[in-house]
Design an enzyme around this catalytic site. Structure first.
Site: not given
Ligand code: EPZ
Length: 429
Positions: A22-23, A93, A117, A122-123, A305, A327, A397
Site C-alpha cells: 500500500k505505502n 493521507r 489515520c 501529523r504536520p 505500522d 514515531i 484501506r
C-alpha cells in the site's frame, strides 16, 4: 458501516499470498503524472486507498484502465490542471504525494490538506521545507495547500526528522528539477526504494534510495514505464502475528524476507517459530509466548505500522512487556478496545506496559484506524467467543480481501453489511 464478525479460537493453518505494498503504491500511482507517456503498473492491491488514488487521476483527466489481475494502464499525459479534487484528496493521507508530482511536472500544485489515520499530530512542515528548498512558494488557505515555483532548482534538503512522506515528496518534486538535489536524513523504508526504482525505470537519475542520503540529478523528461510493485511488508507482518497469536502454522508467500527482518527477529524473541525461504516465510507457534520490549523506529527498526499488532500478541505472552511508540504521539487508541477483550495494558505517554493474560475474550469493538483495526482482527481471531468489529472501512484501506484470505486459513470471519453504510468504494473507468 460494515462490520466483521469473528468466532475466535481457531489456529490459522495453510498458505496466504501477500499483495502489493500500500505505502509504495500510493506514491507510485501519483508518480505516473511525471511521465510523458502511459505507464503499466502491476501487483496493485484492491484496497480503497488505491481506488481513491486512481479516481483522483481519472477526475484530473488521466486515462485509467483496469487490465485485470491487479494491473492498470495509466496515461496521465493529458492532465493539464494541477489541482486535486477536494473531496477525494481529504479522504486519504497519501493524497499529499500529488503535491510533489504536480510540482515536479507543472511547477505548481493545489491539493487539500491530507486526511488519513489519526495518529496524533501529523504536520507537513518538512514536505513544505523540501519544496521551498527547490524554489517553490507554499501557502495554505481554505484547507488547500498551494505551491508555486517559477523554476525548480536542485538543492540540498536536510530533514529535521526522518519522514517517509517528506522523503517521497522531495523525490517526486526533484526528479525533473534543474540540477542536483541531495536529500539528507532521508527515510529508508522499502517503499522509498520501490518509488526510486519506478522513477529510474522512467528515466530518472536517483542514487542512494534506501540510505539516509539520496542524490537526484534532475532530467527534462520521463517516459512511461512498466513496473511491478513490491509486496507489502506490513500486510505480511500482520499475517505473521495473526499466525502466532492463534498458535497456528502459516506459510506467508510472495514476500521479501529482508523487508521483514525486524518483525521476524522480534517474533523469534517472543518464542514464535520462524522459517525463512527465498520468497516466503513460515510462522508457527506451538510453545509459550514470552514477554519482550519493543520500540518503534524508522526502517530498518521495528515499524510503527506493526506496533498495534505486536502489542496484541504480547497481551497473550507470559510476563510484562514494554512497547514504546517513538514515531507518532497518539498510536495507542486501540488499547481501550483491547481492554474490552480482557487485555491488561496501561499507557503513559509513548509507553504501553502490557501484562500478559492467558487469553482474550470476544467483545464488540470499533476500529480506530487502519493498523489498530488489523490488531483488533488479530485479537478476535485469538480470543474465545465472538468479536464484532465496527468501522472496518479503516481496515479495508490497507488490506486486500482480508476476510477471504483469513477464511482460507481456517478463520471463522464474515463481513456483515450494515444498512446505511456511508463509505463507498470509488470506481474508475
Ligand atoms: C507514512 O506516513 C505511512 N503512510 C504511515 O503508514 C507510516 O506509519 C509512516 O510513514 C511511518 O513509517 C503512508 O506511507 C501513506 P512520516 P507519513 O512522515 O509519511 C512527523 C499506515 O498504517 N512529521 O514518516 O505521514 C510525523 O508527525 C500508515 O500504512 C513531521 O513532524 O509518516 C510523525 O510523527 C499510518 N513533519 C513522524 O514525523 C512532517 O512534515 C513520521 O511521519 C512530516 C512528518
Amino acid at each position: 458501516m460494515d462490520k466483521f464478525i469473528i468466532k475466535g479460537g481457531k489456529p490459522l493453518k495453510g498458505e496466504v499470498n501477500i499483495s502489493g505494498a500500500k505505502n509504495a503504491v500510493v506514491a507510485i500511482i501519483p508518480a505516473v503524472i511525471l511521465a510523458d507517456g502511459p505507464c503499466v503498473l502491476e501487483n496493485i492491491p484492491d484496497i480503497s486507498d488505491v481506488s481513491i488514488s486512481l479516481r483522483i487521476l481519472y477526475e484530473m483527466g488521466a486515462d485509467v484502465r483496469n487490465l485485470g489481475s491487479g494491473t492498470y494502464r495509466i496515461d496521465a499525459s493529458k492532465i493539464t490542471v494541477p489541482v486535486v479534487p477536494y473531496e477525494l484528496a481529504r479522504r486519504m493521507r497519501a493524497s499529499y504525494y500529488f503535491l510533489g508530482t504536480l510540482l515536479g511536472k507543472f511547477h505548481k500544485a493545489r491539493v487539500a490538506m491530507p486526511g488519513g489515520c489519526y495518529l496524533g499530530d501529523r504536520p507537513i512542515d518538512q514536505h513544505l521545507r523540501a519544496f521551498s528548498a527547490l524554489g517553490a512558494d507554499c501557502s495554505l488557505e481554505n484547507g488547500m495547500i498551494d505551491i508555486n515555483a517559477g523554476m525548480l532548482i536542485g538543492n540540498q534538503i536536510y530533514f529535521d526528522k526522518i519522514t517517509v512522506g517528506g522523503t517521497i515528496n522531495a523525490m517526486l518534486a526533484a526528479c525533473r528539477a534543474t540540477g542536483l538535489t541531495v536529500i539528507e536524513n532521508a527515510a529508508k523504508e522499502p517503499h522509498i526504494v520501490d518509488l526510486a526504482n519506478f522513477l529510474n525505470s522512467m528515466g530518472a537519475d536517483i542514487m542512494g534510495a534506501g540510505t539516509d542520503v539520496i542524490k537526484i540529478r534532475g532530467v527534462k523528461h520521463l517516459k512511461g514505464a512498466q513496473y511491478a510493485v513490491i509486496p507489502d511488508q506490513i500486510e505480511a507482518g500482520t499475517y505473521m502475528v495473526a499466525a502466532a497469536a492463534t498458535k497456528g502454522d502459516v506459510l506467508i508467500k510472495n514476500v521479501i524476507p529482508k523487508h521483514l527482518e525486524s518483525i521476524t527477529q522480534k517474533l523469534a524473541k517472543i518464542g514464535v517459530g520462524v522459517e525463512e525461504f527465498d520468497e516466503s516465510i513460515r510462522i508457527y507457534a506451538d510453545g509459550p509466548l514470552v514477554k519482550t520490549s519493543v520500540k518503534t523506529m524508522p526502517h530498518p527498526g521495528f515499524p510503527t505500522d506493526m506496533q498495534p499488532q505486536i502489542s496484541t500478541l504480547l497481551c497473550l505472552a507470559e510476563g510484562t512487556s514494554i512497547v514504546t511508540e517513538e514515531i507518532f504521539n497518539n498510536r495507542f487508541r486501540y488499547v481501550d478496545e483491547l481492554r474490552r477483550m480482557g487485555a491488561d495494558i496501561s499507557v503513559e505517554g509513548k509507553v504501553a506496559v502490557i501484562e500478559g493474560v492467558g487469553k482474550l475474550m470476544g467483545a464488540p469493538v470499533t476500529a480506530p484506524d487502519l493498523r489498530a483495526g488489523a490488531a483488533l482482527v488479530i485479537a478476535g481471531l485469538a480470543a474465545s467467543g465472538v468479536t464484532e468489529i465496527d468501522d472496518i472501512y479503516h481496515i479495508e484501506r490497507g488490506y486486500e480481501n482480508i476476510e477471504e484470505k483469513l477464511r482460507s486459513l481456517g478463520a471463522d470471519i464474515v463481513k456483515k453489511n450494515v444498512p446505511g453504510s456511508s463509505v463507498r468504494k470509488v470506481e474508475v473507468g
